[in-house]
Structure formats: structure tokens, C-alpha cells
Design an enzyme around this catalytic site. Sequence first.
Site, PDB file in Angstrom:
ATOM      1  N   HIS A  47       0.794  -1.231   0.000  1.00 14.14           N
ATOM      2  CA  HIS A  47       0.000   0.000   0.000  1.00 14.14           C
ATOM      3  C   HIS A  47       0.825   1.279   0.000  1.00 14.14           C
ATOM      4  O   HIS A  47       0.286   2.365  -0.120  1.00 14.14           O
ATOM      5  CB  HIS A  47      -0.942   0.032   1.213  1.00 14.14           C
ATOM      6  CG  HIS A  47      -0.239   0.364   2.497  1.00 14.14           C
ATOM      7  ND1 HIS A  47       0.413  -0.570   3.239  1.00 14.14           N
ATOM      8  CD2 HIS A  47      -0.091   1.540   3.154  1.00 14.14           C
ATOM      9  CE1 HIS A  47       0.935   0.002   4.302  1.00 14.14           C
ATOM     10  NE2 HIS A  47       0.654   1.289   4.277  1.00 14.14           N
TER      11      HIS A  47
HETATM   12  C1  UD1 Z   1      -2.069   5.999   5.244  1.00  9.28           C
HETATM   13  C2  UD1 Z   1      -0.796   6.548   5.885  1.00  9.28           C
HETATM   14  C3  UD1 Z   1       0.277   5.476   5.889  1.00  9.28           C
HETATM   15  C4  UD1 Z   1      -0.223   4.205   6.532  1.00  9.28           C
HETATM   16  C5  UD1 Z   1      -1.522   3.771   5.890  1.00  9.28           C
HETATM   17  C6  UD1 Z   1      -2.090   2.597   6.642  1.00  9.28           C
HETATM   18  C7  UD1 Z   1      -0.378   8.943   5.541  1.00  9.28           C
HETATM   19  C8  UD1 Z   1       0.427   9.933   4.805  1.00  9.28           C
HETATM   20  N1  UD1 Z   1      -0.281   7.679   5.123  1.00  9.28           N
HETATM   21  O1  UD1 Z   1      -1.770   5.702   3.910  1.00  9.28           O
HETATM   22  O2  UD1 Z   1       1.387   5.940   6.636  1.00  9.28           O
HETATM   23  O3  UD1 Z   1       0.750   3.202   6.362  1.00  9.28           O
HETATM   24  O4  UD1 Z   1      -2.478   4.840   5.946  1.00  9.28           O
HETATM   25  O5  UD1 Z   1      -3.002   1.869   5.903  1.00  9.28           O
HETATM   26  O6  UD1 Z   1      -1.081   9.290   6.458  1.00  9.28           O
HETATM   27  N2  UD1 Z   1      -9.020   4.980   0.601  1.00  9.28           N
HETATM   28  C9  UD1 Z   1     -10.282   4.442   0.471  1.00  9.28           C
HETATM   29  N3  UD1 Z   1     -10.963   4.144   1.624  1.00  9.28           N
HETATM   30  C10 UD1 Z   1     -10.457   4.352   2.849  1.00  9.28           C
HETATM   31  C11 UD1 Z   1      -9.174   4.913   2.968  1.00  9.28           C
HETATM   32  C12 UD1 Z   1      -8.467   5.228   1.833  1.00  9.28           C
HETATM   33  O7  UD1 Z   1     -10.782   4.245  -0.633  1.00  9.28           O
HETATM   34  O8  UD1 Z   1     -11.134   4.045   3.855  1.00  9.28           O
HETATM   35  C13 UD1 Z   1      -8.253   5.272  -0.654  1.00  9.28           C
HETATM   36  C14 UD1 Z   1      -8.509   6.652  -1.213  1.00  9.28           C
HETATM   37  O9  UD1 Z   1      -8.490   6.563  -2.595  1.00  9.28           O
HETATM   38  C15 UD1 Z   1      -7.288   7.427  -0.722  1.00  9.28           C
HETATM   39  C16 UD1 Z   1      -6.200   6.358  -0.717  1.00  9.28           C
HETATM   40  O10 UD1 Z   1      -6.859   5.162  -0.353  1.00  9.28           O
HETATM   41  O11 UD1 Z   1      -6.982   8.505  -1.566  1.00  9.28           O
HETATM   42  C17 UD1 Z   1      -5.069   6.644   0.235  1.00  9.28           C
HETATM   43  O12 UD1 Z   1      -5.554   6.867   1.564  1.00  9.28           O
HETATM   44  P1  UD1 Z   1      -4.726   7.779   2.611  1.00  9.28           P
HETATM   45  O13 UD1 Z   1      -5.364   7.715   3.930  1.00  9.28           O
HETATM   46  O14 UD1 Z   1      -4.488   9.112   2.020  1.00  9.28           O
HETATM   47  O15 UD1 Z   1      -3.317   7.101   2.654  1.00  9.28           O
HETATM   48  P2  UD1 Z   1      -2.910   5.573   2.828  1.00  9.28           P
HETATM   49  O16 UD1 Z   1      -2.243   5.135   1.587  1.00  9.28           O
HETATM   50  O17 UD1 Z   1      -4.058   4.793   3.332  1.00  9.28           O
HETATM   51  N1  UDP Z   2      -4.047  -5.266   8.615  1.00  9.27           N
HETATM   52  C1  UDP Z   2      -5.348  -5.761   8.716  1.00  9.27           C
HETATM   53  N2  UDP Z   2      -5.980  -6.126   7.562  1.00  9.27           N
HETATM   54  C2  UDP Z   2      -5.388  -6.051   6.327  1.00  9.27           C
HETATM   55  C3  UDP Z   2      -4.062  -5.541   6.274  1.00  9.27           C
HETATM   56  C4  UDP Z   2      -3.431  -5.142   7.432  1.00  9.27           C
HETATM   57  O1  UDP Z   2      -5.908  -5.855   9.808  1.00  9.27           O
HETATM   58  O2  UDP Z   2      -6.016  -6.406   5.342  1.00  9.27           O
HETATM   59  C5  UDP Z   2      -3.378  -4.862   9.859  1.00  9.27           C
HETATM   60  C6  UDP Z   2      -2.049  -5.536  10.078  1.00  9.27           C
HETATM   61  O3  UDP Z   2      -2.220  -6.784  10.702  1.00  9.27           O
HETATM   62  C7  UDP Z   2      -1.312  -4.514  10.948  1.00  9.27           C
HETATM   63  C8  UDP Z   2      -1.847  -3.190  10.437  1.00  9.27           C
HETATM   64  O4  UDP Z   2      -3.066  -3.484   9.767  1.00  9.27           O
HETATM   65  O5  UDP Z   2      -1.671  -4.663  12.287  1.00  9.27           O
HETATM   66  C9  UDP Z   2      -0.874  -2.577   9.498  1.00  9.27           C
HETATM   67  O6  UDP Z   2      -1.478  -1.517   8.845  1.00  9.27           O
HETATM   68  P1  UDP Z   2      -1.054  -1.025   7.390  1.00  9.27           P
HETATM   69  O7  UDP Z   2      -0.321  -2.097   6.682  1.00  9.27           O
HETATM   70  O8  UDP Z   2      -2.268  -0.491   6.761  1.00  9.27           O
HETATM   71  O9  UDP Z   2      -0.120   0.231   7.718  1.00  9.27           O
HETATM   72  P2  UDP Z   2       1.377   0.424   8.250  1.00  9.27           P
HETATM   73  O10 UDP Z   2       1.622  -0.499   9.375  1.00  9.27           O
HETATM   74  O11 UDP Z   2       2.285   0.184   7.095  1.00  9.27           O
HETATM   75  O12 UDP Z   2       1.407   1.857   8.633  1.00  9.27           O
END
Ligand code: UD1
Ligand code: UDP
Length: 369
Positions: A210
Site C-alpha cells: 500500500h
Molecule cells: C495511510 C498513511 C500510511 C499508513 C496507511 C495505513 C499517511 C500519509 N499515510 O496511507 O502511513 O501506512 O495509511 O493503511 O497518512 N481509501 C479508500 N478508503 C479508505 C481509505 C483510503 O478508498 O477508507 C483510498 C482513497 O483513494 C485514498 C487512498 O486510499 O486517496 C489513500 O488513503 P490515505 O489515507 O491518504 O493514505 P494511505 O495510503 O491509506
Molecule cells: N491489517 C489488517 N488487515 C489487512 C491488512 C493489514 O488488519 O487487510 C493490519 C495488520 O495486521 C497490521 C496493520 O493493519 O496490524 C498494518 O497496517 P497497514 O499495513 O495499513 O499500515 P502500516 O503499518 O504500514 O502503517
Amino acid sequence: MATNNEKIITVVGARPQFIKSAPVSHALRKYSKYHEVLVHTGQHYDRNMSETFFDELDMNPPAYNLGTGSGSHAEQTAKIMERFETVLTKERPQLIIVYGDTNSTLAGALTASKLHIPIAHVEAGLRSFNRRMPEEINRIVADHISELLFCPTKRAVLNLNNEGIKENVFYCGDVMFDAALEFSKKAEERGISHNRLEINKKGYVLATVHRAENTDNRQRLSNILLALQKVSRDLPVVMPLHPRTRKMIHYFALEDRLQGLSVTEPLGFLDMLYYEKNASLIITDSGGVQKEAYFCRVPCVTLRDETEWVETLEAHWNVLADVDSIEGINEPIRASLFFSGTRLNIDEYGDGRASQKIVQELERYLDRL
Ligand code: UD1
Ligand code: UDP
């Protein structure tokens, strides 16, 4: 004795923060006299990226959901700040807790610091030393404006000390380890009754992707998917797809690269733990999943140039992949699957009581105010 208006605000917004905050919220309920008010920024909002975790992890529903949603970094950060300021002005907490390194962390911390409300940063001191990562900027700022810094590893303490932050720095272990321990048994029990995908224990690979540097670059995303397709000829690959990744696969028209992979919607934490525990290999660019791989003693290939969790590399549970070429990914996958050396134990992540230690320090600090 704390009075009714003596409260702590916890700010969460993204999936890993629901998981990190759960054991701390439980410890606050159990050991603290301070009342916790949970604020969800709304950064993540799909049911399977948000609500599921509140249900599964025995968390109180948020008192506020700021409904921020997606947007550019500036948009998201600014919206959270504006809306959170209103909550802080109304609630006037003694302290706020922020987690990790997302835009919700940065926005929460900045807003509180301008109102002179003390901040406790959980998962402080991590560094990738790559300032092109948005998370690196978020965590540096959060660390430098926080009063209390709770570090998951000794290396994180050292990183803070090297930046001149020495006071109120606590090494307490990793709250994600607390969460993994707390929910492990439940995950295993549910796994048996659920019998989800038709896969054999220790006979499949679990993959998650991601991170912006992988999803927003067509070549890198394509390399990852091709490498996973190659693995899937020998072992099934289970891939819960983050919404960002799904969106970018569609944007780059890479849907055919998902053929042969067992793609699922994002999983709840219990299902995720179950799949992690029983995998033969985990391939990920997630910070949390890298560590959970170690907690479950499953080898991991990390699809990044660097990691904040260097202990996992040193103990040979984790290896970095060069995502700029397909062979750069294939090679560490082969090396991990056929590894014949010794993998070491890591004692850095604590004893599963990081949350309890955090709550004790919070009380001590607040009682002195
Ligand atoms: C964010 C965090 C990242 C973390 C990740 C965990 C920042 C800069 N990044 O990244 O550090 O590792 O969360 O998962 O804060 N979207 C949906 N539904 C949702 C959420 C997101 O469709 O419920 C889609 C949208 O198109 C959005 C994209 O995902 O634009 C990215 O979401 P965003 O929260 O901006 O960043 P993450 O990549 O999720
Ligand atoms: N996780 C989850 N379901 C998924 C993918 C990840 O519950 O489909 C959990 C995972 O076990 C961990 C956390 O989400 O506890 C990690 O989050 P993510 O990978 O979104 O973000 P990061 O840790 O890189 O910030």
C-alpha cells in the site's frame, strides 16, 4: 483523584492506529483515573478499513468522527487540524495521545501544540532516514513537538537522543506486540470455525502492498504484481488489497497482473492475524505487517529500500527487496523460502506490557501538572 473534566484525547484515523491504540485504551480503562475521549479523524472510512476494528478490538466507538476522508496531504492535514481544533477547544483535555506517523498523527499533534496542550507520541523515534516518505516528515515533526515520547525499541530512543530529544523519552516496547498477543488466541479460534480461503497451513504466501512509493509508480507496482504471480505458480498467494492499491491498479490498467492471486478485500485484524500466523512467507511493504511476521515467526520480504524495524533484518527474519526490478524481488523471496541459516530472537519489542507502561508514565506526568 481526577475530576470529571480530567481527560485524555486519543487521536486515531488510519487502520494501524486503531490496532495500536486498542491495547492502550484497554490499559487506560483498567489502570487510569483519566477518562479517554476517542477522536477519529476519518482519514480511513471504509467499513473494512475502520469500523471493523472498533468492533473486533473491543474499542469504544469514537466520541467524535471528524469525517475528513481522502485528499492531498495538505488538504487532509488542514481539514483535520481545523476540525480537531474545535474539539480541543470544547473538550480542553489535559493531554492528547497520537500514534505512529500518518497525516492524522501530524495534524493532531500540530493542533494540540498550538493550543499548548501536551502531546504523548506512541511509537516515537522511528526513522527511515528517507525524507521523501511522507511518514518520515510526520514522525519527525510529531516527535519534536511532543512532551512524552514512547519508543518501541532502544534504537528509537537513540534516534531521538541523536536529534537532541532526551527528556521524557521512555523505552516501553511495542504496543503492536501487545495487540498481537492480546488477540492471537481469538484469531486462532475464529480461524478454525471460519475456514475461509481453501489454503493449507504453512502452504501459502500472504502479501500486502500500500505504500505510496510502490503504488503510485506503475513500474514498481507492475514489478511487484509480476513477482507475486511468479510465486503463485508454486504457492497460493493471499493478497488483501488496500483501497489505495486497488485504485492504482485500476488507474494503471494492471488488473491482468492480479490473475492467479487470491485477492481479498482488506481483512479485519483477527483474520489478518490468522493468515499471518499460518503463512509460509509474508511479502509486504507495511510497517506493522513486517513486525507481526516476526511476532508469528514467519519470514518476511519487505518491498522497500529501507525499514524502520532494522532489528528484524539483523535477526534474519526480514529481508529488503529492490522493487525497481522483478529479479530484485524474486531473489529475496527465493532466499527467504530456502533460508538455511539461524534466525534470532528479538527482545526489543518488550514483554507485551508496553501499553501498561505507557499508562503508568502518563499518570505520573499528569499527576505532576
Ligand atoms: C495511510 C498513511 C500510511 C499508513 C496507511 C495505513 C499517511 C500519509 N499515510 O496511507 O502511513 O501506512 O495509511 O493503511 O497518512 N481509501 C479508500 N478508503 C479508505 C481509505 C483510503 O478508498 O477508507 C483510498 C482513497 O483513494 C485514498 C487512498 O486510499 O486517496 C489513500 O488513503 P490515505 O489515507 O491518504 O493514505 P494511505 O495510503 O491509506
Ligand atoms: N491489517 C489488517 N488487515 C489487512 C491488512 C493489514 O488488519 O487487510 C493490519 C495488520 O495486521 C497490521 C496493520 O493493519 O496490524 C498494518 O497496517 P497497514 O499495513 O495499513 O499500515 P502500516 O503499518 O504500514 O502503517
